[in-house]
Each structure stands twice: as structure tokens, then as C-alpha cells.
Design a protein around this motif. Structure first.
Motif, PDB file in Angstrom:
ATOM      1  N   SER A   4     -10.628 -52.305 185.884  1.00 20.46           N
ATOM      2  CA  SER A   4     -11.784 -51.505 185.689  1.00 20.46           C
ATOM      3  C   SER A   4     -12.772 -52.367 185.163  1.00 20.46           C
ATOM      4  O   SER A   4     -12.563 -53.604 184.587  1.00 20.46           O
ATOM      5  N   ASP A  63     -11.272 -49.032 189.726  1.00 23.32           N
ATOM      6  CA  ASP A  63     -12.028 -47.998 189.437  1.00 23.32           C
ATOM      7  C   ASP A  63     -13.215 -47.769 190.341  1.00 23.32           C
ATOM      8  O   ASP A  63     -13.037 -46.647 190.999  1.00 23.32           O
ATOM      9  N   PHE A  87      -8.566 -43.020 190.071  1.00 26.22           N
ATOM     10  CA  PHE A  87      -7.902 -44.100 189.141  1.00 26.22           C
ATOM     11  C   PHE A  87      -6.891 -43.429 188.260  1.00 26.22           C
ATOM     12  O   PHE A  87      -5.895 -44.105 188.237  1.00 26.22           O
TER      13      PHE A  87
END
Length: 120
Positions: A4, A63, A87
């Protein structure tokens, strides 16, 4: 393994996934830059891959945007694969499958199946 732009987001999704799917599958958060700033770092992701790799391969779940591009730099056939999945839902599905000891391809397939989950 979750990739992420945010260390906090990646860590929280790992915590949620462990709470739902259990702790059988090794998981790691690879979020943000080494200095804690938002962004994605090859070095942060590589360290996380090494921390969870038990020889059976690693699924990377990014992500969006540059986290996908950065994760793809680490792909290795049959060892490190990037999943094009939601995600949260993909992480949970992958962790459930990995926790049962199935091969990497089956973990990836379980994560990819999360793309079709409907909420209503």
C-alpha cells in the motif's frame, strides 16, 4: 502480502485479515516509504517478501497505482506474483487459502475469485 501507499492502511488490513482468516498464513504489510511517508518502496516490499517467504511463493496484493507498478518489479515466475484483486477481499481470500497449505497458484486463484464477490 499487502502493498500500500500507506503503512497504516497495510498494517490495519493485515490485522483485519488475521482476525477473520486466522494466523496460519504468513502475512506482512509493505506500506509507505522507509521514512514513513506515503508512497511505495521496492526496498520496503523486498524486506516484507523475505519476511514471509517460506519457499512456497508469495502473493503480493497492491492497493492501487504506483503500488501495483512497484510490486510488479518484484515478480518472479512461480515465486512472487502480483494479484489484480480487491485489496481487502483479496487479502482475506488469499489468507484463507494459504492457511490450508495449497500451492501458490491456488492462493492466487482464491484471491482472484474475490473480484466477483457481491455485497448485496
Amino acid at each position: 502480502m499487502l502493498v500500500s501507499h500507506s503503512a497504516g492502511l497495510a498494517a490495519e488490513v493485515v490485522a483485519l485479515t488475521r482476525g477473520i482468516a486466522g494466523t496460519e498464513a504468513p502475512m506482512a504489510a509493505a506500506g509507505g516509504m522507509a521514512d514513513g511517508a506515503l508512497g511505495t518502496s521496492v526496498d520496503v516490499i523486498e524486506r516484507a517478501v523475505r519476511s514471509v517467504d517460506q519457499g512456497d511463493g508469495v502473493v503480493l496484493i497492491p492497493d492501487l497505482g504506483s503500488s501495483v507498478l512497484t510490486a510488479r518489479l518484484l515478480e518472479e515466475d512461480g515465486r512472487v506474483v502480483v494479484a489484480d484483486v480487491p485489496f481487502v477481499e483479496g487479502a482475506i481470500a488469499a489468507a484463507v487459502a494459504a492457511g490450508t497449505g495449497v500451492p501458490l497458484a491456488d492462493v492466487l486463484a482464491a484471491a482472484e475469485e474475490a473480484r466477483t464477490y457481491r455485497k448485496l
